[in-house]
Design a protein around this motif. Structure first.
Motif, PDB file in Angstrom:
ATOM      1  N   LYS A 107     -16.947  40.423 -32.334  1.00 25.45           N
ATOM      2  CA  LYS A 107     -16.748  40.171 -33.764  1.00 25.45           C
ATOM      3  C   LYS A 107     -17.799  40.857 -34.626  1.00 25.45           C
ATOM      4  CE  LYS A 107     -16.237  36.312 -37.040  1.00 25.45           C
ATOM      5  NZ  LYS A 107     -16.173  34.839 -37.174  1.00 25.45           N
ATOM      6  N   THR A 108     -19.046  40.845 -34.182  1.00 19.08           N
ATOM      7  CA  THR A 108     -20.146  41.341 -35.017  1.00 19.08           C
ATOM      8  C   THR A 108     -20.638  42.732 -34.638  1.00 19.08           C
ATOM      9  OG1 THR A 108     -21.887  40.388 -33.608  1.00 19.08           O
ATOM     10  CG2 THR A 108     -20.914  38.956 -35.308  1.00 19.08           C
ATOM     11  N   GLY A 109     -20.350  43.161 -33.419  1.00 18.81           N
ATOM     12  CA  GLY A 109     -20.839  44.452 -32.952  1.00 18.81           C
ATOM     13  C   GLY A 109     -22.270  44.427 -32.458  1.00 18.81           C
ATOM     14  N   ASN A 110     -22.873  43.235 -32.379  1.00 18.47           N
ATOM     15  CA  ASN A 110     -24.245  43.100 -31.895  1.00 18.47           C
ATOM     16  C   ASN A 110     -24.277  42.320 -30.583  1.00 18.47           C
ATOM     17  OD1 ASN A 110     -25.601  44.429 -34.073  1.00 18.47           O
ATOM     18  ND2 ASN A 110     -25.212  42.637 -35.350  1.00 18.47           N
ATOM     19  N   LYS A 111     -25.178  42.697 -29.714  1.00 19.72           N
ATOM     20  CA  LYS A 111     -25.267  42.091 -28.391  1.00 19.72           C
ATOM     21  C   LYS A 111     -25.685  40.629 -28.490  1.00 19.72           C
ATOM     22  CE  LYS A 111     -25.582  41.961 -23.836  1.00 19.72           C
ATOM     23  NZ  LYS A 111     -24.390  42.025 -22.978  1.00 19.72           N
ATOM     24  N   VAL A 112     -24.973  39.773 -27.758  1.00 17.71           N
ATOM     25  CA  VAL A 112     -25.330  38.362 -27.623  1.00 17.71           C
ATOM     26  C   VAL A 112     -25.516  38.072 -26.139  1.00 17.71           C
ATOM     27  CG1 VAL A 112     -24.626  35.966 -28.009  1.00 17.71           C
ATOM     28  CG2 VAL A 112     -24.034  37.713 -29.698  1.00 17.71           C
ATOM     29  N   HIS A 113     -26.657  37.511 -25.798  1.00 13.80           N
ATOM     30  CA  HIS A 113     -26.992  37.229 -24.400  1.00 13.80           C
ATOM     31  C   HIS A 113     -26.740  35.758 -24.090  1.00 13.80           C
ATOM     32  CE1 HIS A 113     -29.294  41.090 -24.209  1.00 13.80           C
ATOM     33  NE2 HIS A 113     -29.484  40.808 -25.489  1.00 13.80           N
ATOM     34  N   ALA A 114     -26.338  35.484 -22.856  1.00 16.07           N
ATOM     35  CA  ALA A 114     -26.109  34.118 -22.402  1.00 16.07           C
ATOM     36  C   ALA A 114     -27.120  33.761 -21.324  1.00 16.07           C
ATOM     37  CB  ALA A 114     -24.694  33.970 -21.859  1.00 16.07           C
ATOM     38  N   VAL A 115     -27.831  32.654 -21.536  1.00 16.38           N
ATOM     39  CA  VAL A 115     -28.847  32.215 -20.581  1.00 16.38           C
ATOM     40  C   VAL A 115     -28.617  30.735 -20.262  1.00 16.38           C
ATOM     41  CG1 VAL A 115     -31.309  31.822 -20.209  1.00 16.38           C
ATOM     42  CG2 VAL A 115     -30.549  33.866 -21.422  1.00 16.38           C
ATOM     43  N   GLN A 116     -28.466  30.429 -18.999  1.00 18.16           N
ATOM     44  CA  GLN A 116     -28.262  29.036 -18.607  1.00 18.16           C
ATOM     45  C   GLN A 116     -29.575  28.268 -18.722  1.00 18.16           C
ATOM     46  OE1 GLN A 116     -26.835  28.409 -14.564  1.00 18.16           O
ATOM     47  NE2 GLN A 116     -25.523  26.746 -15.288  1.00 18.16           N
ATOM     48  N   CYS A 117     -29.491  27.066 -19.310  1.00 20.40           N
ATOM     49  CA  CYS A 117     -30.707  26.276 -19.496  1.00 20.40           C
ATOM     50  C   CYS A 117     -30.349  24.808 -19.643  1.00 20.40           C
ATOM     51  CB  CYS A 117     -31.465  26.750 -20.741  1.00 20.40           C
ATOM     52  SG  CYS A 117     -32.985  25.829 -21.082  1.00 20.40           S
ATOM     53  N   ASN A 118     -30.996  23.971 -18.870  1.00 16.91           N
ATOM     54  CA  ASN A 118     -30.925  22.521 -19.031  1.00 16.91           C
ATOM     55  C   ASN A 118     -32.196  22.101 -19.737  1.00 16.91           C
ATOM     56  OD1 ASN A 118     -30.808  19.757 -18.869  1.00 16.91           O
ATOM     57  ND2 ASN A 118     -30.567  19.659 -16.651  1.00 16.91           N
ATOM     58  N   VAL A 119     -32.097  21.785 -21.015  1.00 17.49           N
ATOM     59  CA  VAL A 119     -33.297  21.531 -21.818  1.00 17.49           C
ATOM     60  C   VAL A 119     -34.062  20.297 -21.346  1.00 17.49           C
ATOM     61  CG1 VAL A 119     -32.397  22.694 -23.863  1.00 17.49           C
ATOM     62  CG2 VAL A 119     -32.013  20.229 -23.571  1.00 17.49           C
ATOM     63  N   ARG A 120     -33.429  19.450 -20.545  1.00 18.56           N
ATOM     64  CA  ARG A 120     -34.111  18.249 -20.032  1.00 18.56           C
ATOM     65  C   ARG A 120     -35.068  18.561 -18.893  1.00 18.56           C
ATOM     66  NH1 ARG A 120     -29.450  14.071 -18.591  1.00 18.56           N
ATOM     67  NH2 ARG A 120     -28.393  15.946 -17.880  1.00 18.56           N
ATOM     68  N   ASP A 121     -34.935  19.755 -18.320  1.00 15.29           N
ATOM     69  CA  ASP A 121     -35.690  20.128 -17.119  1.00 15.29           C
ATOM     70  C   ASP A 121     -36.741  21.182 -17.461  1.00 15.29           C
ATOM     71  OD1 ASP A 121     -36.629  20.840 -14.629  1.00 15.29           O
ATOM     72  OD2 ASP A 121     -34.742  21.707 -13.935  1.00 15.29           O
ATOM     73  N   PRO A 122     -38.035  20.846 -17.368  1.00 13.88           N
ATOM     74  CA  PRO A 122     -39.075  21.825 -17.711  1.00 13.88           C
ATOM     75  C   PRO A 122     -38.966  23.127 -16.919  1.00 13.88           C
ATOM     76  CG  PRO A 122     -40.029  19.634 -17.456  1.00 13.88           C
ATOM     77  CD  PRO A 122     -38.606  19.535 -17.006  1.00 13.88           C
ATOM     78  N   ALA A 123     -38.605  23.041 -15.641  1.00 15.75           N
ATOM     79  CA  ALA A 123     -38.478  24.254 -14.818  1.00 15.75           C
ATOM     80  C   ALA A 123     -37.329  25.122 -15.318  1.00 15.75           C
ATOM     81  CB  ALA A 123     -38.268  23.870 -13.355  1.00 15.75           C
ATOM     82  N   SER A 124     -36.226  24.488 -15.714  1.00 12.57           N
ATOM     83  CA  SER A 124     -35.090  25.239 -16.234  1.00 12.57           C
ATOM     84  C   SER A 124     -35.429  25.893 -17.563  1.00 12.57           C
ATOM     85  CB  SER A 124     -33.889  24.297 -16.408  1.00 12.57           C
ATOM     86  OG  SER A 124     -32.778  24.991 -16.936  1.00 12.57           O
ATOM     87  N   VAL A 125     -36.159  25.189 -18.415  1.00  8.78           N
ATOM     88  CA  VAL A 125     -36.579  25.758 -19.695  1.00  8.78           C
ATOM     89  C   VAL A 125     -37.486  26.960 -19.468  1.00  8.78           C
ATOM     90  CG1 VAL A 125     -37.941  25.349 -21.791  1.00  8.78           C
ATOM     91  CG2 VAL A 125     -36.332  23.607 -20.984  1.00  8.78           C
ATOM     92  N   LYS A 126     -38.439  26.828 -18.572  1.00  8.81           N
ATOM     93  CA  LYS A 126     -39.347  27.933 -18.279  1.00  8.81           C
ATOM     94  C   LYS A 126     -38.595  29.149 -17.751  1.00  8.81           C
ATOM     95  CE  LYS A 126     -43.451  29.243 -15.613  1.00  8.81           C
ATOM     96  NZ  LYS A 126     -42.829  30.537 -15.192  1.00  8.81           N
ATOM     97  N   ALA A 127     -37.657  28.913 -16.837  1.00 13.13           N
ATOM     98  CA  ALA A 127     -36.887  30.019 -16.271  1.00 13.13           C
ATOM     99  C   ALA A 127     -36.051  30.710 -17.349  1.00 13.13           C
ATOM    100  CB  ALA A 127     -35.988  29.507 -15.149  1.00 13.13           C
TER     101      ALA A 127
END
Length: 336
Positions: A107-127
């Motif tokens: 729609k916009t012509g600009n790159k959008v990245h997808a990153v999996q993250c469980n905000v409840r998990d500090p290790a997941s947030v860091k990764a």
């Protein structure tokens, strides 16, 4: 999608804006509010969802949005991407994120990245933040939008239910903010942080007590860090939206649909809000145009909060004839 009515906005924004009565658009699953669910005065408050800032306002900037795959997060990502930002969206569901990222990019012509993250998990947030830094660098904009909520009598809540909501809303916001903030301090790089909370973070509300408590904590977190981390080049602001119908939120908060039937009676402008309207405010607060705005908590609710909080506001239902009688009685009161 068919439009109910189309208006031309009288305001003169930075870009020409078409205002319309379409609700719940701007990246979310399209939902229309029927004429039965709007009040007559809503015609005076047309919806403007087109980006109000100039094209390129976020050129060369990286935006990180939690809960970016759906609802308000998707709407804010769409607007920021259309204004030139390289966006990274994060949530637990990678499949949904990838689909949203591809849709917005087309729609916009600009790159959008997808990153999996469980905000409840500090290790997941860091990764997740590690991946963001490796792929696009430290963000210039951080929007904490990930949330969880459901309605329940508080006496029915389990300890796990309380923990789930507060972990997502308060702890998740803190984990993301602290991880990115510490890296920004080390790199001597500034950024604009924005949190999406709710009007009942200020007032409190029964039947959503974990959410009210956690959102109030987020408000306090942002105001506190605005005071403390301004010296490092970081700004912190909050938007408290009123009712905005998104599919996921309403399925948990209004499963029978009964609340929606009377909701507009509580909103002076006579209609619900839209994701696009929130996105425009979010874009402004995260832009350089708002570089002197920090520590602000902004309600965007069509006047709902002030209507509910005013002790005599229910007297708007009094008719002219009733006022005539009341005024006559008041004048006759001794000592008036």
């Amino acid at each position: 999608m068919a439009l109910l009515t189309r208006f031309t906005c009288r305001a003169q924004p930075l870009q020409r804006c078409i205002c319309q009565t379409r609700l719940f658009g701007n990246g979310t699953a399209a939902l229309l509010q029927s004429s039965e669910k709007t009040a007559p005065q809503s015609r005076f408050f047309p919806i403007c969802e087109q980006p109000m800032l100039l094209p390129g306002s976020f050129k060369n900037k990286v935006a990180f949005i939690t809960g970016g795959g759906t609802g308000l997060g998707k709407g804010m990502t769409t607007t920021l991407s259309s204004l030139g930002a390289e966006c990274v969206i994060a949530s637990r569901s990678l499949d949904v994120l990838k689909q949203t990222a591809e849709e917005i990019s087309k729609k916009t012509g600009n790159k959008v990245h997808a990153v999996q993250c469980n905000v409840r998990d500090p290790a997941s947030v860091k990764a997740a933040v590690d991946q963001v830094v490796n792929d696009v660098g430290l963000p210039d904009v951080v929007i904490n939008n990930a949330a969880g909520n459901f309605i329940s009598p508080t006496e029915r809540l389990s300890a796990n239910a309380w923990k789930t909501i507060t972990d997502i809303v308060l702890n998740g916001t803190a984990l993301v903010t602290l991880d990115i903030g510490k890296r920004l301090i080390k790199a001597e790089k500034g950024a604009a942080f924005l949190a999406i909370t709710t009007i009942y973070a200020e007032s409190g509300s029964g039947f959503v007590v974990p959410s009210a408590s956690a959102k109030a904590g987020v408000d306090a977190l942002c105001k506190s860090l605005a005071a403390e981390w301004g010296r490092y080049g970081m700004r912190f602001n909050v938007i408290q939206p009123g009712p905005i119908k998104t599919k996921g939120a309403f399925s948990r908060l209004d499963p029978t649909g009964k609340f929606e039937e009377t909701m507009t009676d509580r909103i002076p402008v006579g209609r619900l809000g839209t994701a696009g309207e929130i996105a425009n405010l979010a874009a402004y607060l995260c832009s350089d145009y708002a570089s002197w705005v920090s520590g602000a908590v902004i309600r965007m609710d069509g006047g709902e909060y002030v209507l509910m909080s005013g002790e005599f506001n229910e007297m708007r239902a009094v008719t002219k004839e009733q006022w005539d009688v009341m005024e006559d009685l008041i004048r006759k009161t001794k000592g008036s």
